[in-house]
Scaffold this motif. Structure first.
Motif, PDB file in Angstrom:
ATOM      1  N   ALA A  89       0.839  -1.205   0.000  1.00 46.92           N
ATOM      2  CA  ALA A  89       0.000   0.000   0.000  1.00 46.92           C
ATOM      3  C   ALA A  89       0.866   1.243   0.000  1.00 46.92           C
ATOM      4  CB  ALA A  89      -0.924  -0.011   1.213  1.00 46.92           C
ATOM      5  N   ALA A  90       1.913   1.241   0.808  1.00 45.11           N
ATOM      6  CA  ALA A  90       2.818   2.393   0.860  1.00 45.11           C
ATOM      7  C   ALA A  90       3.513   2.584  -0.484  1.00 45.11           C
ATOM      8  CB  ALA A  90       3.848   2.202   1.972  1.00 45.11           C
ATOM      9  N   GLU A  91       3.899   1.480  -1.119  1.00 44.06           N
ATOM     10  CA  GLU A  91       4.557   1.550  -2.426  1.00 44.06           C
ATOM     11  C   GLU A  91       3.601   2.119  -3.476  1.00 44.06           C
ATOM     12  OE1 GLU A  91       7.534   1.369  -5.135  1.00 44.06           O
ATOM     13  OE2 GLU A  91       7.743   0.842  -3.013  1.00 44.06           O
ATOM     14  N   ARG A  92       2.350   1.689  -3.426  1.00 44.03           N
ATOM     15  CA  ARG A  92       1.363   2.174  -4.391  1.00 44.03           C
ATOM     16  C   ARG A  92       1.110   3.667  -4.208  1.00 44.03           C
ATOM     17  NH1 ARG A  92      -4.175   2.648  -4.199  1.00 44.03           N
ATOM     18  NH2 ARG A  92      -4.390   1.404  -2.288  1.00 44.03           N
ATOM     19  N   VAL A  93       0.966   4.102  -2.960  1.00 47.10           N
ATOM     20  CA  VAL A  93       0.744   5.530  -2.688  1.00 47.10           C
ATOM     21  C   VAL A  93       1.950   6.340  -3.150  1.00 47.10           C
ATOM     22  CG1 VAL A  93       0.418   7.263  -0.891  1.00 47.10           C
ATOM     23  CG2 VAL A  93      -0.828   5.108  -0.764  1.00 47.10           C
ATOM     24  N   TYR A  94       3.134   5.836  -2.831  1.00 45.51           N
ATOM     25  CA  TYR A  94       4.368   6.514  -3.257  1.00 45.51           C
ATOM     26  C   TYR A  94       4.390   6.699  -4.775  1.00 45.51           C
ATOM     27  CZ  TYR A  94       9.259   6.701  -4.774  1.00 45.51           C
ATOM     28  OH  TYR A  94      10.425   7.018  -5.422  1.00 45.51           O
ATOM     29  N   ALA A  95       4.122   5.617  -5.502  1.00 46.95           N
ATOM     30  CA  ALA A  95       4.168   5.671  -6.973  1.00 46.95           C
ATOM     31  C   ALA A  95       3.112   6.623  -7.527  1.00 46.95           C
ATOM     32  CB  ALA A  95       3.978   4.273  -7.550  1.00 46.95           C
ATOM     33  N   GLU A  96       1.901   6.582  -6.974  1.00 46.22           N
ATOM     34  CA  GLU A  96       0.819   7.427  -7.485  1.00 46.22           C
ATOM     35  C   GLU A  96       1.087   8.899  -7.218  1.00 46.22           C
ATOM     36  OE1 GLU A  96      -3.085   6.213  -6.290  1.00 46.22           O
ATOM     37  OE2 GLU A  96      -2.795   4.125  -6.915  1.00 46.22           O
ATOM     38  N   VAL A  97       1.506   9.221  -6.002  1.00 43.70           N
ATOM     39  CA  VAL A  97       1.751  10.630  -5.659  1.00 43.70           C
ATOM     40  C   VAL A  97       2.953  11.156  -6.439  1.00 43.70           C
ATOM     41  CG1 VAL A  97       2.364  12.236  -3.806  1.00 43.70           C
ATOM     42  CG2 VAL A  97       0.681  10.438  -3.391  1.00 43.70           C
ATOM     43  N   LYS A  98       3.991  10.351  -6.556  1.00 46.43           N
ATOM     44  CA  LYS A  98       5.169  10.792  -7.292  1.00 46.43           C
ATOM     45  C   LYS A  98       4.838  11.068  -8.754  1.00 46.43           C
ATOM     46  CE  LYS A  98      10.016   9.622  -8.038  1.00 46.43           C
ATOM     47  NZ  LYS A  98      11.081   8.648  -7.723  1.00 46.43           N
ATOM     48  N   GLU A  99       4.048  10.188  -9.362  1.00 41.15           N
ATOM     49  CA  GLU A  99       3.656  10.399 -10.757  1.00 41.15           C
ATOM     50  C   GLU A  99       2.849  11.677 -10.907  1.00 41.15           C
ATOM     51  OE1 GLU A  99       3.434   9.472 -14.891  1.00 41.15           O
ATOM     52  OE2 GLU A  99       4.777   8.873 -13.268  1.00 41.15           O
ATOM     53  N   GLN A 100       1.990  11.963  -9.936  1.00 40.90           N
ATOM     54  CA  GLN A 100       1.203  13.196  -9.991  1.00 40.90           C
ATOM     55  C   GLN A 100       2.083  14.432  -9.835  1.00 40.90           C
ATOM     56  OE1 GLN A 100      -2.348  13.051  -7.481  1.00 40.90           O
ATOM     57  NE2 GLN A 100      -2.505  10.869  -7.865  1.00 40.90           N
ATOM     58  N   ILE A 101       3.157  14.310  -9.056  1.00 42.35           N
ATOM     59  CA  ILE A 101       4.098  15.426  -8.930  1.00 42.35           C
ATOM     60  C   ILE A 101       4.842  15.623 -10.243  1.00 42.35           C
ATOM     61  CG2 ILE A 101       6.214  16.210  -7.788  1.00 42.35           C
ATOM     62  CD1 ILE A 101       5.237  14.716  -5.259  1.00 42.35           C
ATOM     63  N   LEU A 102       5.322  14.509 -10.827  1.00 44.49           N
ATOM     64  CA  LEU A 102       6.102  14.599 -12.059  1.00 44.49           C
ATOM     65  C   LEU A 102       5.277  15.129 -13.219  1.00 44.49           C
ATOM     66  CD1 LEU A 102       8.133  11.241 -11.954  1.00 44.49           C
ATOM     67  CD2 LEU A 102       8.890  13.521 -11.287  1.00 44.49           C
ATOM     68  N   THR A 103       3.987  14.818 -13.237  1.00 44.11           N
ATOM     69  CA  THR A 103       3.136  15.237 -14.351  1.00 44.11           C
ATOM     70  C   THR A 103       2.387  16.534 -14.072  1.00 44.11           C
ATOM     71  OG1 THR A 103       1.339  13.834 -13.536  1.00 44.11           O
ATOM     72  CG2 THR A 103       2.820  12.867 -15.169  1.00 44.11           C
ATOM     73  N   ASN A 104       2.733  17.171 -12.949  1.00 40.53           N
ATOM     74  CA  ASN A 104       2.145  18.471 -12.598  1.00 40.53           C
ATOM     75  C   ASN A 104       0.670  18.373 -12.220  1.00 40.53           C
ATOM     76  OD1 ASN A 104       3.006  21.205 -12.232  1.00 40.53           O
ATOM     77  ND2 ASN A 104       1.672  21.811 -13.925  1.00 40.53           N
ATOM     78  N   SER A 105       0.157  17.142 -12.003  1.00 38.80           N
ATOM     79  CA  SER A 105      -1.213  17.000 -11.510  1.00 38.80           C
ATOM     80  C   SER A 105      -1.310  17.554 -10.092  1.00 38.80           C
ATOM     81  CB  SER A 105      -1.634  15.523 -11.524  1.00 38.80           C
ATOM     82  OG  SER A 105      -1.630  15.028 -12.835  1.00 38.80           O
ATOM     83  N   ILE A 106      -0.227  17.397  -9.338  1.00 45.92           N
ATOM     84  CA  ILE A 106      -0.066  18.107  -8.075  1.00 45.92           C
ATOM     85  C   ILE A 106       1.066  19.092  -8.319  1.00 45.92           C
ATOM     86  CG2 ILE A 106       0.416  17.940  -5.611  1.00 45.92           C
ATOM     87  CD1 ILE A 106      -0.431  15.042  -5.675  1.00 45.92           C
ATOM     88  N   ALA A 107       0.754  20.356  -8.337  1.00 47.68           N
ATOM     89  CA  ALA A 107       1.715  21.374  -8.763  1.00 47.68           C
ATOM     90  C   ALA A 107       2.695  21.733  -7.655  1.00 47.68           C
ATOM     91  CB  ALA A 107       0.966  22.619  -9.218  1.00 47.68           C
ATOM     92  N   GLY A 108       3.864  22.189  -8.065  1.00 47.67           N
ATOM     93  CA  GLY A 108       4.834  22.699  -7.114  1.00 47.67           C
ATOM     94  C   GLY A 108       4.238  23.858  -6.333  1.00 47.67           C
ATOM     95  N   GLY A 109       4.472  23.872  -5.023  1.00 44.95           N
ATOM     96  CA  GLY A 109       3.910  24.905  -4.169  1.00 44.95           C
ATOM     97  C   GLY A 109       2.583  24.526  -3.544  1.00 44.95           C
ATOM     98  N   GLU A 110       1.988  23.421  -4.015  1.00 36.58           N
ATOM     99  CA  GLU A 110       0.696  22.974  -3.470  1.00 36.58           C
ATOM    100  C   GLU A 110       0.907  22.243  -2.151  1.00 36.58           C
ATOM    101  OE1 GLU A 110      -3.090  20.184  -4.870  1.00 36.58           O
ATOM    102  OE2 GLU A 110      -1.715  21.010  -6.378  1.00 36.58           O
ATOM    103  N   LEU A 111      -0.023  22.443  -1.218  1.00 39.21           N
ATOM    104  CA  LEU A 111       0.026  21.769   0.077  1.00 39.21           C
ATOM    105  C   LEU A 111      -1.015  20.657   0.079  1.00 39.21           C
ATOM    106  CD1 LEU A 111       1.489  22.099   2.875  1.00 39.21           C
ATOM    107  CD2 LEU A 111      -0.593  23.276   3.641  1.00 39.21           C
ATOM    108  N   ILE A 112      -0.579  19.429   0.346  1.00 39.41           N
ATOM    109  CA  ILE A 112      -1.505  18.300   0.389  1.00 39.41           C
ATOM    110  C   ILE A 112      -1.446  17.665   1.782  1.00 39.41           C
ATOM    111  CG2 ILE A 112      -1.383  17.816  -2.084  1.00 39.41           C
ATOM    112  CD1 ILE A 112       0.606  15.580  -1.499  1.00 39.41           C
TER     113      ILE A 112
END
Length: 216
Positions: free
Chosen positions: A9-32
């Motif tokens: 589960a931790a690996e899946r969350v890591y991969a999903e969040v990282k991909e969203q960071i890399l693809t700008n789905s979660i933008a730099g400067g955003e607080l989650i």
């Protein structure tokens, strides 16, 4: 079994969040928040916390107790450092290729195939567009006949992708520039002109990644 499930589960969350960071789905400067990501990924907060700690260690976010995780924006220093590394590695690779004339046609053929796929890619699909952009440059690095340098170049791939996606989001015209510049870079390699390649590469990277004043 429970331990393994928690790790997955931790690996899946890591991969999903990282991909969203890399693809700008979660933008730099955003607080989650942990709760927000836990709900989005349908997991408890524990694997989210583990994933966040790993992402912080890799430099993608900063954690603030009781506030959340701040996505680290792409700074000018990071851009310059990545661009400097890429110029050194790709320039070295092309000098190696052009010193072995028999290696030039093979690389040119690979780059033409990539460029053809890139021309047919939808620029609005920034994930695929950035993948093909990274592939073009990785083909050059790999052709340098130095596996250690080629492997090091691959480690820049994630930052490369994130920077390219951010640039395309910033200005849609960047996509056209990338294709035009790649054709010129290919032509310089085919002409066995390493000096010209390095000059073009410097301008390409500075322009695409918005580095005013970057030396050519």
């Amino acid at each position: 079994m429970l331990h393994t499930s928690a790790e997955s589960a931790a690996e899946r969350v890591y991969a999903e969040v990282k991909e969203q960071i890399l693809t700008n789905s979660i933008a730099g400067g955003e607080l989650i928040s942990e709760g927000e990501i836990a709900a989005r990924c349908s997991v408890s907060r524990t694997p989210v916390r583990e994933a966040f700690l790993r992402l912080e260690a890799e430099g993608w976010m900063r954690l603030y107790p009781k506030k959340g995780a701040l996505i680290v924006p792409i700074g000018q220093r990071e851009k310059r450092d990545v661009v400097d590394a890429r110029r050194l590695l790709e320039g070295h690779a092309v000098r190696s290729v052009t010193s072995r004339p028999g290696a030039v046609p093979e690389l040119v053929a690979q780059l033409r195939e990539n460029l053809e796929a890139h021309r047919h890619a939808d620029p609005s699909d920034v994930v695929e567009f950035s993948r093909l952009d990274a592939e073009f440059h990785q083909l050059i690095a790999a052709a340098g006949d130095n596996p250690i340098l080629a492997d090091f170049y691959v480690t820049l791939g994630e930052r490369h992708r994130r920077m390219t996606i951010a640039s395309v989001h910033r200005d849609a015209a960047v996509a056209t520039r990338i294709l035009d510049d790649h054709l010129e870079l290919l032509d310089a390699i085919e002409a066995v002109d390493a000096d010209r390649f390095e000059e073009l590469l410097a301008g390409h990277l500075a322009g695409v990644h918005d580095l005013p004043g970057a030396s050519a």
